[in-house]
Design a protein around this motif. Structure first.
Motif, PDB file in Angstrom:
ATOM      1  N   LEU A 159       0.823  -1.205   0.000  1.00 35.34           N
ATOM      2  CA  LEU A 159       0.000   0.000   0.000  1.00 35.34           C
ATOM      3  C   LEU A 159       0.860   1.259   0.000  1.00 35.34           C
ATOM      4  CD1 LEU A 159      -2.815  -1.059   2.502  1.00 35.34           C
ATOM      5  CD2 LEU A 159      -3.076  -0.614   0.057  1.00 35.34           C
ATOM      6  N   GLU A 160       1.970   1.226   0.721  1.00 32.13           N
ATOM      7  CA  GLU A 160       2.862   2.389   0.754  1.00 32.13           C
ATOM      8  C   GLU A 160       3.408   2.704  -0.641  1.00 32.13           C
ATOM      9  OE1 GLU A 160       3.424   4.552   2.911  1.00 32.13           O
ATOM     10  OE2 GLU A 160       2.798   3.714   4.824  1.00 32.13           O
ATOM     11  N   LEU A 161       3.585   1.681  -1.453  1.00 28.42           N
ATOM     12  CA  LEU A 161       4.028   1.910  -2.835  1.00 28.42           C
ATOM     13  C   LEU A 161       2.883   2.436  -3.700  1.00 28.42           C
ATOM     14  CD1 LEU A 161       6.207  -1.290  -3.413  1.00 28.42           C
ATOM     15  CD2 LEU A 161       7.035   1.060  -3.151  1.00 28.42           C
ATOM     16  N   LEU A 162       1.693   1.859  -3.526  1.00 26.41           N
ATOM     17  CA  LEU A 162       0.563   2.221  -4.378  1.00 26.41           C
ATOM     18  C   LEU A 162       0.060   3.641  -4.118  1.00 26.41           C
ATOM     19  CD1 LEU A 162      -1.490  -1.109  -4.307  1.00 26.41           C
ATOM     20  CD2 LEU A 162      -0.144  -0.197  -6.211  1.00 26.41           C
ATOM     21  N   VAL A 163       0.138   4.100  -2.880  1.00 32.52           N
ATOM     22  CA  VAL A 163      -0.394   5.434  -2.578  1.00 32.52           C
ATOM     23  C   VAL A 163       0.372   6.527  -3.313  1.00 32.52           C
ATOM     24  CG1 VAL A 163      -1.334   4.819  -0.321  1.00 32.52           C
ATOM     25  CG2 VAL A 163       1.031   5.631  -0.490  1.00 32.52           C
ATOM     26  N   GLN A 164       1.575   6.224  -3.764  1.00 24.01           N
ATOM     27  CA  GLN A 164       2.359   7.226  -4.480  1.00 24.01           C
ATOM     28  C   GLN A 164       1.705   7.619  -5.805  1.00 24.01           C
ATOM     29  OE1 GLN A 164       6.485   5.986  -4.757  1.00 24.01           O
ATOM     30  NE2 GLN A 164       6.452   5.138  -2.686  1.00 24.01           N
ATOM     31  N   GLN A 165       0.816   6.752  -6.315  1.00 20.68           N
ATOM     32  CA  GLN A 165       0.104   7.073  -7.554  1.00 20.68           C
ATOM     33  C   GLN A 165      -1.076   8.009  -7.311  1.00 20.68           C
ATOM     34  OE1 GLN A 165      -0.772   3.617  -9.992  1.00 20.68           O
ATOM     35  NE2 GLN A 165       0.844   2.443  -8.982  1.00 20.68           N
ATOM     36  N   ASN A 166      -1.440   8.186  -6.034  1.00 18.60           N
ATOM     37  CA  ASN A 166      -2.522   9.097  -5.646  1.00 18.60           C
ATOM     38  C   ASN A 166      -3.831   8.773  -6.368  1.00 18.60           C
ATOM     39  OD1 ASN A 166      -3.465  11.230  -4.051  1.00 18.60           O
ATOM     40  ND2 ASN A 166      -3.228  12.699  -5.720  1.00 18.60           N
ATOM     41  N   LYS A 167      -4.176   7.493  -6.399  1.00 16.05           N
ATOM     42  CA  LYS A 167      -5.417   7.038  -7.016  1.00 16.05           C
ATOM     43  C   LYS A 167      -6.125   6.084  -6.057  1.00 16.05           C
ATOM     44  CE  LYS A 167      -3.730   7.374 -11.787  1.00 16.05           C
ATOM     45  NZ  LYS A 167      -3.449   6.621 -13.042  1.00 16.05           N
ATOM     46  N   PRO A 168      -7.454   5.917  -6.209  1.00 10.89           N
ATOM     47  CA  PRO A 168      -8.173   4.981  -5.339  1.00 10.89           C
ATOM     48  C   PRO A 168      -7.572   3.577  -5.412  1.00 10.89           C
ATOM     49  CG  PRO A 168      -9.722   6.327  -6.573  1.00 10.89           C
ATOM     50  CD  PRO A 168      -8.364   6.610  -7.143  1.00 10.89           C
ATOM     51  N   ILE A 169      -7.545   2.893  -4.268  1.00 11.44           N
ATOM     52  CA  ILE A 169      -6.952   1.556  -4.182  1.00 11.44           C
ATOM     53  C   ILE A 169      -8.017   0.566  -3.710  1.00 11.44           C
ATOM     54  CG2 ILE A 169      -5.200   0.129  -3.067  1.00 11.44           C
ATOM     55  CD1 ILE A 169      -3.560   2.702  -2.655  1.00 11.44           C
ATOM     56  N   ILE A 170      -8.224  -0.490  -4.487  1.00 11.01           N
ATOM     57  CA  ILE A 170      -9.100  -1.582  -4.069  1.00 11.01           C
ATOM     58  C   ILE A 170      -8.230  -2.683  -3.471  1.00 11.01           C
ATOM     59  CG2 ILE A 170     -10.709  -3.369  -4.818  1.00 11.01           C
ATOM     60  CD1 ILE A 170     -11.689  -1.503  -6.980  1.00 11.01           C
TER      61      ILE A 170
END
Length: 333
Positions: A14-25
């Motif tokens: 999640l820490e990697l994905l939040v860098q894209q600043n988009k909703p995460i499922i």
């Protein structure tokens, strides 16, 4: 991630994905070694570090994940039983953010000045009324005073019947302590009301209290419509406006509309075409409906210009056949 992913791996991913600043499922399908509750805790803690990124969790597994689901629900985290529900919500988020990026002709027509009032504490009563008056939201006549010697002078300006209230920015819900007295028709009744409220101030140790004297809307007769109007700032979705029917119509027509900020021309057309809009149109003339829409747009722009404001409550707004005005005023930060 594969089925044996630990809570820490969820956190790191999640820490990697939040860098894209988009909703995460987040799809969690538990295996024998999975830790549902600990995983939910890592999801929540990661979201606290990145509150602007929407997290939408899907926890499969029935009763085995009940504690994890409940943990997220109790912390107002979106949680779904099936992936398609989360995908549908992401679609809604995309529509919403696309909507926010637009500019709208209706708002551009508004000529009232909007500025940051630097509001750092909750504001109620006359102090809040002055702010709304300054942006063009009409309200009942009212003034603030501090002592018995101002009673007669205040009453001569407001007239009878009138309403006397305790004014204190630390007192949000006046009715709970009896801080509002309605139907004051003469000087003697006003003096009695003043003494009663003075006693309430002392007994409840209400700090920095004064008095607010207002027009009583009952002087306009029974033929009026109560509208509930307010605004709220959500940490993820931003500002939203709420409008609904109050009074006796609230039970007959249980319809409240929520408009995301910035309010668009399409939102306004949908409001006019709704059951709520039709009731207002049938009760008042078109100018009153247009003015009410103006209130909505003004609140919308006020929320945008004042980022510290979390909630606004103008309940109720009174509609007559040919005019409208707010009767109570609250700003929360």
């Amino acid at each position: 991630m594969v089925g044996d992913a630990t809570p820490e791996r969820y956190r790191d991913t999640l820490e990697l994905l939040v860098q894209q600043n988009k909703p995460i499922i987040i799809l969690f399908s538990p295996q024998e070694m999975s830790q549902p509750l600990e995983t939910a805790k890592q999801i929540y803690e990661t979201h606290l570090r990145h509150p602007s990124v929407p997290f939408l969790s899907v926890f499969l597994g029935g009763a085995r994940v009940d504690k994890a689901r409940r943990f997220l629900l109790e912390r107002n985290m979106p949680i779904y039983e099936y992936p398609n529900e989360a995908v549908f919500m992401v679609k809604g988020l995309f529509t919403y953010y696309s909507h926010r990026a637009q500019t709208f002709k209706t708002i551009a027509k508004e000529k009232a000045r909007y500025r940051d009032f630097k509001i750092k504490n909750d504001v109620f009563g006359i102090d809040a009324k002055k702010i709304f008056d300054s942006i063009g939201i009409k309200s009942v006549e009212g003034l603030k005073f501090n002592s018995a010697k101002d009673l007669e002078k205040s009453a001569s300006k407001i007239g009878y019947p009138c309403v006397l209230k305790i004014e204190s920015n630390g007192l949000a819900h006046k009715n709970k302590v009896g801080a509002v007295i309605l139907g004051i028709n003469d000087g003697k009744t006003l003096e009695e009301a003043f003494l009663k409220l003075s006693k309430i101030i002392k007994e409840n140790k209400i700090n920095k209290a004064s008095f607010g004297l207002y027009e009583d809307v009952n002087k306009f007769g029974e033929d009026k419509l109560e509208i509930l109007l307010g605004a709220h700032r959500d940490p993820q979705f931003g500002g939203m406006l709420a409008i609904g029917l109050g009074g006796i119509f609230a039970n007959e027509i249980n319809e409240t509309m929520f408009l995301l900020s910035p309010v668009s021309d399409q939102d306004i057309e949908e409001l006019k075409a709704s059951k709520l809009g039709r009731v207002i149109s049938e009760f008042s003339n078109n100018n009153v409906l247009d003015e009410l829409i103006g209130y909505i747009l003004k609140l919308d722009k006020f929320m945008s210009a004042n980022p510290d404001v979390k909630d606004i409550d103008l309940n109720p707004v009174i509609l007559l056949k040919d005019k409208l005005f707010a009767t109570d005023f609250k700003i929360f930060v």
